[in-house]
Design an enzyme around this catalytic site. Structure first.
Site, PDB file in Angstrom:
ATOM      1  NE  ARG A 183      -2.484   1.031   3.602  1.00  0.00           N
ATOM      2  CZ  ARG A 183      -3.183   0.771   4.703  1.00  0.00           C
ATOM      3  NH1 ARG A 183      -4.459   0.433   4.608  1.00  0.00           N
ATOM      4  NH2 ARG A 183      -2.634   0.861   5.891  1.00  0.00           N
ATOM      5  CE  LYS A 202      -2.135   4.604   6.740  1.00  0.00           C
ATOM      6  NZ  LYS A 202      -3.119   5.400   7.478  1.00  0.00           N
ATOM      7  CD  GLU A 230     -11.821   5.691   5.365  1.00  0.00           C
ATOM      8  OE1 GLU A 230     -11.351   4.558   5.592  1.00  0.00           O
ATOM      9  OE2 GLU A 230     -11.153   6.603   4.870  1.00  0.00           O
TER      10      GLU A 230
HETATM   11  N1  PMP Z   1      -9.149   4.479   7.121  1.00  0.00           N
HETATM   12  C1  PMP Z   1      -8.259   5.453   7.351  1.00  0.00           C
HETATM   13  C2  PMP Z   1      -8.553   6.826   6.886  1.00  0.00           C
HETATM   14  C3  PMP Z   1      -7.066   5.146   8.041  1.00  0.00           C
HETATM   15  O1  PMP Z   1      -6.171   6.102   8.279  1.00  0.00           O
HETATM   16  C4  PMP Z   1      -6.851   3.831   8.503  1.00  0.00           C
HETATM   17  C5  PMP Z   1      -5.656   3.487   9.349  1.00  0.00           C
HETATM   18  N2  PMP Z   1      -4.482   3.536   8.694  1.00  0.00           N
HETATM   19  C6  PMP Z   1      -7.803   2.845   8.209  1.00  0.00           C
HETATM   20  C7  PMP Z   1      -8.948   3.214   7.514  1.00  0.00           C
HETATM   21  C8  PMP Z   1      -7.597   1.419   8.624  1.00  0.00           C
HETATM   22  O2  PMP Z   1      -6.607   0.810   7.811  1.00  0.00           O
HETATM   23  P1  PMP Z   1      -5.658  -0.340   8.358  1.00  0.00           P
HETATM   24  O3  PMP Z   1      -6.522  -1.482   8.761  1.00  0.00           O
HETATM   25  O4  PMP Z   1      -4.778  -0.679   7.203  1.00  0.00           O
HETATM   26  O5  PMP Z   1      -4.901   0.222   9.497  1.00  0.00           O
END
Ligand code: PMP
Length: 292
Positions: A50, A149, A182
């Site tokens: 990612r 990200k 989300e």
């Molecule tokens: N959404 C956002 C906006 C995030 O910053 C994160 C955390 N990094 C997640 C969802 C969850 O992703 P992950 O399970 O890869 O930590």
């Protein structure tokens, strides 16, 4: 604590980046939050994929290969004698001038912080979270893909502040059209009419690593599941809900915007998935080369 700055392990007081770094001046960079459990780095390759995909999308050259970055993460955890912990991996455009253009940023910067994890208090895993919907919307694809990200988290930070103003620890962020996207730092799942649902990523959800693990578990446990758009109404009338994230893991939600969900307590499926998730974290990922 030793911090890895461009491949060198330095004392935390000496771990600094320039005020001319475009990561700081413009939020020009990408990052990952990664967990280590029982001496292994959970889904490290998924996080690296990612990170490198996010970098590619913004035309940012990561200064080392993915294999080398993998070693650097493991090395940083080992240097801090951490078996369990949280890793923050950041890549920035590097030092440039005061202009926006990244052309003058000749060398990209990366750093890796390995620390102890600061979780939601245990009480929330037992009793569940109360969350709210906030006015600040999730990034739109047409401006910047929310799959990236990046170091631009300002709208998520605004949403987090809005949640805090209303006494909640997390917030649901909607799309422009009002679909659930989300939360500020977590993905969301609901169980409604016997079907587990999470918003598709094209609506603005990050392709969460924990989200992916829960989707795999749903398939394994033969739980009916779909990535499907839904609205706040569907959340309010769901039987169960939970959030997923690297730091949060799987955390139950029991109240949204003042509406109690289902029984008002963490649901049976949520509890089952929490237990299954904890099991998966036990033996997954590359080993940290700890001495002794
Ligand atoms: N959404 C956002 C906006 C995030 O910053 C994160 C955390 N990094 C997640 C969802 C969850 O992703 P992950 O399970 O890869 O930590």
């Amino acid at each position: 604590m030793l911090v890895n700055v461009n491949g060198k392990l330095v004392d935390q007081d000496k771990a600094v980046v320039s005020v001319f770094d475009h990561g700081l001046l413009y939020g020009d960079g990408v990052f990952e939050g990664i967990r280590a459990y029982h001496g292994r780095v959970f889904r490290l390759d998924d996080h690296l994929k990612r990170l490198y995909d996010s970098a590619k999308a913004i035309l940012l050259k990561v200064p080392v290969s993915q294999a080398e970055m993998r070693n650097q993460v493991l090395r940083t955890l080992a240097a801090n004698h951490l078996k369990d912990g949280y890793v923050r991996l950041v890549v920035t455009r590097g030092v440039g001038d005061l202009g926006l253009s990244p052309d003058r940023c000749k060398e990209q910067t990366y750093f890796i912080i390995a620390d102890k994890i600061n979780l939601y208090p245990e009480k929330y895993y037992r009793e569940g979270l109360e969350i709210v919907t906030v006015p600040t919307r999730r990034n739109v694809n047409e401006a910047l893909s929310p799959k990236i990200k990046s170091l631009n988290y300002l709208n998520n930070i605004m949403a987090k502040i809005e949640a805090g103003q209303r006494g909640a620890l997390e917030a649901i962020m909607l799309t422009q059209e009002g679909y659930v996207a989300e939360c500020t730092g977590d993905n969301i799942f609901i169980l409604r009419r016997g079907k587990l649902l999470t918003p598709p990523c094209y609506l603005g959800a990050l392709e969460g690593v924990t989200r992916e693990v829960v989707m795999e578990l749903a398939a394994k446990l033969k739980i009916p599941f779909a990535e499907e758009p839904f609205t706040r109404y569907d959340v309010y009338t769901s039987d169960e809900a939970f959030l997923t994230g690297t730091a949060a893991e799987v955390v139950p939600v029991v109240k949204v915007d003042g509406r109690s969900l289902g029984s008002g307590k963490p649901g049976a499926l949520t509890k089952r998935l929490i237990a299954a998730f904890r099991k998966v974290t036990l033996g997954d990922g590359p080993k940290i080369p700890l001495k002794g």
